[in-house]
Design an enzyme around this catalytic site. Structure first.
Site, PDB file in Angstrom:
ATOM      1  N   CYS A 339      11.757   2.591  -4.061  1.00  0.00           N
ATOM      2  CA  CYS A 339      11.245   1.248  -4.403  1.00  0.00           C
ATOM      3  C   CYS A 339      12.024   0.090  -3.776  1.00  0.00           C
ATOM      4  O   CYS A 339      11.400  -0.827  -3.244  1.00  0.00           O
ATOM      5  CB  CYS A 339      11.082   1.056  -5.910  1.00  0.00           C
ATOM      6  SG  CYS A 339      11.927   2.221  -6.951  1.00  0.00           S
ATOM      7  N   ARG A 368      18.989  12.962  -5.246  1.00  0.00           N
ATOM      8  CA  ARG A 368      19.498  12.620  -6.577  1.00  0.00           C
ATOM      9  C   ARG A 368      20.532  13.654  -6.961  1.00  0.00           C
ATOM     10  O   ARG A 368      20.304  14.855  -6.788  1.00  0.00           O
ATOM     11  CB  ARG A 368      18.370  12.626  -7.611  1.00  0.00           C
ATOM     12  CG  ARG A 368      17.374  11.506  -7.366  1.00  0.00           C
ATOM     13  CD  ARG A 368      16.278  11.482  -8.409  1.00  0.00           C
ATOM     14  NE  ARG A 368      15.275  10.507  -8.021  1.00  0.00           N
ATOM     15  CZ  ARG A 368      14.103  10.347  -8.610  1.00  0.00           C
ATOM     16  NH1 ARG A 368      13.782  11.113  -9.633  1.00  0.00           N
ATOM     17  NH2 ARG A 368      13.250   9.434  -8.196  1.00  0.00           N
ATOM     18  N   GLN A 386       9.024  12.396  -1.916  1.00  0.00           N
ATOM     19  CA  GLN A 386       7.926  11.998  -2.796  1.00  0.00           C
ATOM     20  C   GLN A 386       6.763  11.514  -1.951  1.00  0.00           C
ATOM     21  O   GLN A 386       6.981  10.890  -0.904  1.00  0.00           O
ATOM     22  CB  GLN A 386       8.372  10.840  -3.692  1.00  0.00           C
ATOM     23  CG  GLN A 386       9.391  11.227  -4.735  1.00  0.00           C
ATOM     24  CD  GLN A 386       9.855  10.004  -5.503  1.00  0.00           C
ATOM     25  OE1 GLN A 386      10.356   9.056  -4.913  1.00  0.00           O
ATOM     26  NE2 GLN A 386       9.667  10.030  -6.801  1.00  0.00           N
ATOM     27  N   ASP A 388       5.159   8.905  -2.211  1.00  0.00           N
ATOM     28  CA  ASP A 388       5.339   7.694  -2.998  1.00  0.00           C
ATOM     29  C   ASP A 388       4.474   6.560  -2.470  1.00  0.00           C
ATOM     30  O   ASP A 388       4.105   6.550  -1.298  1.00  0.00           O
ATOM     31  CB  ASP A 388       6.821   7.291  -2.878  1.00  0.00           C
ATOM     32  CG  ASP A 388       7.298   6.517  -4.090  1.00  0.00           C
ATOM     33  OD1 ASP A 388       6.477   6.232  -4.988  1.00  0.00           O
ATOM     34  OD2 ASP A 388       8.487   6.191  -4.134  1.00  0.00           O
ATOM     35  N   HIS A 390       3.933   2.085  -3.347  1.00  0.00           N
ATOM     36  CA  HIS A 390       4.102   0.917  -4.204  1.00  0.00           C
ATOM     37  C   HIS A 390       2.965  -0.027  -3.906  1.00  0.00           C
ATOM     38  O   HIS A 390       2.726  -0.358  -2.750  1.00  0.00           O
ATOM     39  CB  HIS A 390       5.464   0.272  -3.956  1.00  0.00           C
ATOM     40  CG  HIS A 390       6.586   1.193  -4.342  1.00  0.00           C
ATOM     41  ND1 HIS A 390       7.117   2.101  -3.476  1.00  0.00           N
ATOM     42  CD2 HIS A 390       7.221   1.366  -5.532  1.00  0.00           C
ATOM     43  CE1 HIS A 390       8.045   2.804  -4.099  1.00  0.00           C
ATOM     44  NE2 HIS A 390       8.141   2.399  -5.335  1.00  0.00           N
ATOM     45  N   LYS A 470       3.058   3.304 -18.519  1.00  0.00           N
ATOM     46  CA  LYS A 470       2.758   4.283 -17.468  1.00  0.00           C
ATOM     47  C   LYS A 470       1.736   5.307 -17.933  1.00  0.00           C
ATOM     48  O   LYS A 470       1.511   5.490 -19.126  1.00  0.00           O
ATOM     49  CB  LYS A 470       4.039   4.993 -17.034  1.00  0.00           C
ATOM     50  CG  LYS A 470       4.682   5.781 -18.172  1.00  0.00           C
ATOM     51  CD  LYS A 470       5.879   6.576 -17.685  1.00  0.00           C
ATOM     52  CE  LYS A 470       6.477   7.360 -18.833  1.00  0.00           C
ATOM     53  NZ  LYS A 470       7.572   8.227 -18.446  1.00  0.00           N
ATOM     54  N   HIS A 516       4.224   1.653  -9.225  1.00  0.00           N
ATOM     55  CA  HIS A 516       4.811   2.821  -8.556  1.00  0.00           C
ATOM     56  C   HIS A 516       3.864   3.970  -8.820  1.00  0.00           C
ATOM     57  O   HIS A 516       3.401   4.125  -9.934  1.00  0.00           O
ATOM     58  CB  HIS A 516       6.147   3.256  -9.181  1.00  0.00           C
ATOM     59  CG  HIS A 516       7.155   2.183  -9.321  1.00  0.00           C
ATOM     60  ND1 HIS A 516       8.283   2.147  -8.542  1.00  0.00           N
ATOM     61  CD2 HIS A 516       7.239   1.129 -10.149  1.00  0.00           C
ATOM     62  CE1 HIS A 516       9.028   1.102  -8.903  1.00  0.00           C
ATOM     63  NE2 HIS A 516       8.416   0.479  -9.875  1.00  0.00           N
TER      64      HIS A 516
END
Length: 664
Positions: A339, A368, A386, A388, A390, A470, A516
């Site tokens: 992000c 991570r 990911q 991912d 945004h 979410k 997200h």
RNA sequence: GCUGUCGUAGCUCAGUUGGCAGAGCACCUCCUUGGUAAGGAGGAGGUCCUGGGUUCAAAUCCCAGCGACAGCUCCA
């Protein structure tokens, strides 16, 4: 004195009994008592025969053999286990022993360290207790202090007393006894240990903390399972075995997809060529979906200055899970999330309302630092990509965006083969950022998007992130396990932290909302789940190798085999030819073990007729088909992303004059 | 991170009481050229997780570390 309460039965009848009547008596009044009735479900709660009924409302008998009955059975089995443990290890102190999915556990505190060899001993003692057929008796303490007194009189009761002290003042505190064993327990239980039967098995030993708190006492937990019949138990044990066979860590290695090198990179997968094919197939699949939906793709650095992570808030909330490095006396962090990088791309120019919604996708590699104990193959690793994105949008665009996202996620899951999807909508938690209006707006957008497409969902009040509500998606795989995959999270906090703005139609700078979202979640985890879901037998579009060409005789048929291979590759298929000197049967076995969807077996007859003898991994020999048809059929199957193999299992036999036309 | 179990060839696993390091599969070579799930023979392959200790002698016993696995969510 006792007021009457009305119990509504399933057939619509109503039975009136004094409040406090035992379930067994209420059942008798209703004419429902019988040997196989173990209790009743009253207002969602399962009560055993010895428990008083105090609430009016629906009153349904709980029978042996039903899911509710299983709960009672398992609870009592847990007590029988505890009793057996107390006999074998007299110093034991009891914590809690609840029913869980497929079984039960009980947490113990004892100086003895349980080892797997203890389990058969305990099981043998349990069998004795069952054979003794001890009646299980419920009693109620008159109050909390009496309960604690009873507890401390009969056993070491540090944990149990703590539970009692935390109960509300007027709570009914119940005990269950069987033989020499008494336990503080809410119930429900069977009427006798004899009813536990023989269909139970202790499964494993594990450590656990009192109240799941790392700072509290470490206890020892014994897991077990119990069923109403030995057939059910056998079926359950078989299911566990089946799950073991599907373990992606085992299959990942056997199918040459991925390996791990714990000594140099614990928790970080090395993707081998065959695994990378699956990886890339999924990425291009998602890219195809994104292109049709006005996403644009970005790539951002993996190593970013700590100053950025201070700004994003990760340093205060997420530092323990990040990798750091120092260069030129500056501290950098390896990104755990995409992000902040995405926000910097947004920030790189002044955005207009005309640019919104701006959908920035990124297949970003994140690292991570997960605690070593939670690592688990591909499903929990330290390095992962990911899928991912945004989405930066105006608050009023949120509803449409969410609606499109939910639809997209459902579409993707259906196409990759997950039929059962569950959605959870999590709303504002007690501690959160953002205004009431923002939350109302966002929660409303999420909920109405779900309702608009008629999706069933569960509400999880207060479970949202501190920065926004979410929607989480859970899927069930082929053997019924559920996995959390996609997440769609509204975020009010990030645009504020990065001071993101857009120029609205009226020329005023306004704050966008960011969403997200990841569909597959992480590619690593998703592939791990897919491996288990398909038991390694990937549909053709995902299969690392789609076709293997196998000459009947390498010496005689190699030239035609090469020609067939060339034809497959020309059609874009992932194919290879097995030109070694092993026997054909051996080659078929090798391809079968790797779960290659199609084998094209070619011998003299095929070379002469320009056909291939198609063998499916799931159906075996399908007979000969013209080469071009077979290649086209596999290519079409790949394009359509069919989950099943499509070349008909019964085509005409080898060497036939008029081969069946391949269907697509 | 914590508790427990485990760590021997690429994989699956034997290895007795502490006494020369083993098997099957996979791999390589040769023979074999076959019709839908394992043809035959031979060969190569080891820091017995790492470090320390006990012992004449350690894969084996002891200690520490690392790693893998199960669990640490279901709250009488």
């Amino acid at each position: 004195m006792a007021t009457e309460i009305a119990l509504k039965l399933a057939d619509g009848r109503e039975v009136r009994v004094p409040s406090g009547t035992l379930v067994a008596d209420a059942l008798r009044s209703a004419g429902l008592a019988s040997e196989d009735v173990l209790g009743a479900k009253v207002g969602g709660e399962i009560l055993d025969l010895q428990t008083p009924v105090r609430a009016a409302g629906p009153f349904l008998p709980v029978r042996a053999g039903t899911p509710e009955g299983l709960e009672i059975l398992r609870h009592s089995t847990a007590h029988v286990m505890a009793q057996a443990v107390a006999r074998l290890f007299p110093d034991v102190e009891f914590a809690i022993g609840p029913v869980i999915e497929d079984g039960f556990y009980y947490d113990f505190d004892t100086l003895h360290v349980f080892v797997p060899e203890d389990l058969p001993r305990i099981e043998a003692e349990m069998a004795k207790i069952v054979a003794e057929g001890q009646p299980i008796r419920r009693s109620e303490a008159s109050g909390k202090s009496e309960a604690i007194a009873t507890l401390t009189k009969t056993q070491k009761a540090k944990f149990k007393s703590e539970i009692v002290r935390e109960l509300p003042e007027d709570a009914a505190v119940s005990f269950y006894s069987q033989g020499e064993f008494t336990d503080l327990c809410r119930g429900p239980h069977l009427p006798s240990t004899a009813r536990v039967g023989k269909a139970f098995r202790l499964l494993s030993v594990a450590g656990a903390y009192w109240r799941a708190d790392q700072k509290r006492e470490q206890l020892q937990r014994l897991y077990g399972t119990a069923w109403f019949s030995e057939q059910d138990l056998a079926a359950y044990l078989k299911r566990r075995e089946e799950a073991e066979k599907r373990d992606h860590r085992k299959l990942g290695r056997e199918l040459e997809l991925v390996s791990f090198r714990p000594e140099v990179a614990p928790g970080m997968p090395f993707w081998h060529p065959r695994g990378t094919v699956i990886y890339n197939a999924l990425v291009s699949y998602v890219r195809e979906k994104l292109a049709a939906r006005d996403y644009v793709e970005i790539r951002t650095p993996h190593v970013l200055s700590s100053s950025l992570w201070h700004r994003s808030g990760h340093m205060s909330h997420y530092k323990d899970n990040m990798f750091f490095t120092t260069v030129d006396e500056n501290e950098y962090a390896v990104k755990p999330m995409n992000c902040p990088g995405s926000a910097l791309v947004y920030e790189a120019g002044l955005r207009s309302y005309r640019d919104l919604p701006l959908r920035l996708a990124e297949f970003g590699l994140c690292h991570r630092y997960e605690k070593s104990g939670v690592l688990a193959g591909l499903t929990r690793c330290r390095a992962f990509v990911q899928d991912d994105a945004h989405i930066y949008c105006a608050p009023e665009q949120l509803g449409d965006e969410i609606g499109a996202l939910v639809a997209l996620v459902r579409e993707v899951y259906a196409e990759v083969g997950f039929a059962n999807i569950r959605m959870d909508l999590s709303t504002r938690p007690p501690s959160s950022t953002g205004t009431d209006e923002m939350w109302r707006n966002a929660e409303g957008a999420l909920e109405s998007a779900l309702r608009r497409i008629g999706a069933e969902f569960r509400l999880a009040p207060g479970e949202g992130a501190f920065y926004g509500p979410k929607i989480d998606f859970q899927v069930s795989d082929a053997i019924g396990r559920s996995w959390q995959l996609a997440t769609i999270q509204v975020d009010f906090s990030l645009p504020k932290k990065f001071d993101l703005v857009y120029v609205a139609a009226d020329g005023v700078r306004k704050r966008p909302v960011v969403v997200h979202r990841a569909i597959l979640g992480s590619l690593e985890r998703f592939i791990g789940i897919l491996i288990e879901h398909f038991a390694g037998a990937f549909p053709t579009w995902l299969a690392p190798e789609q076709v293997r060409v196998i000459p009947v005789s390498e010496e005689k048929n190699a030239p035609y085999a090469r020609e067939v291979l060339a034809a497959c590759r020309a059609a874009g298929l992932r194919a290879s030819a097995d030109l070694g000197s092993e026997r054909m049967n051996q080659k078929i076995r090798s391809a079968q073990v790797l779960k290659v969807p199609y084998m094209f077996v070619v011998g003299g007859r095929e070379a002469e007729n320009r056909t291939v003898s198609v063998r499916r991994r799931d159906e075996g020999d399908c007979g000969a088909q013209p080469l071009a048809d077979a290649v086209q059929a596999v290519a079409a199957e790949t394009r359509s992303r069919s989950l099943a193999l499509t070349i008909p299992a019964q085509a005409t036999t080898a060497g036939a004059k008029k081969p069946a036309k391949a269907t697509t």
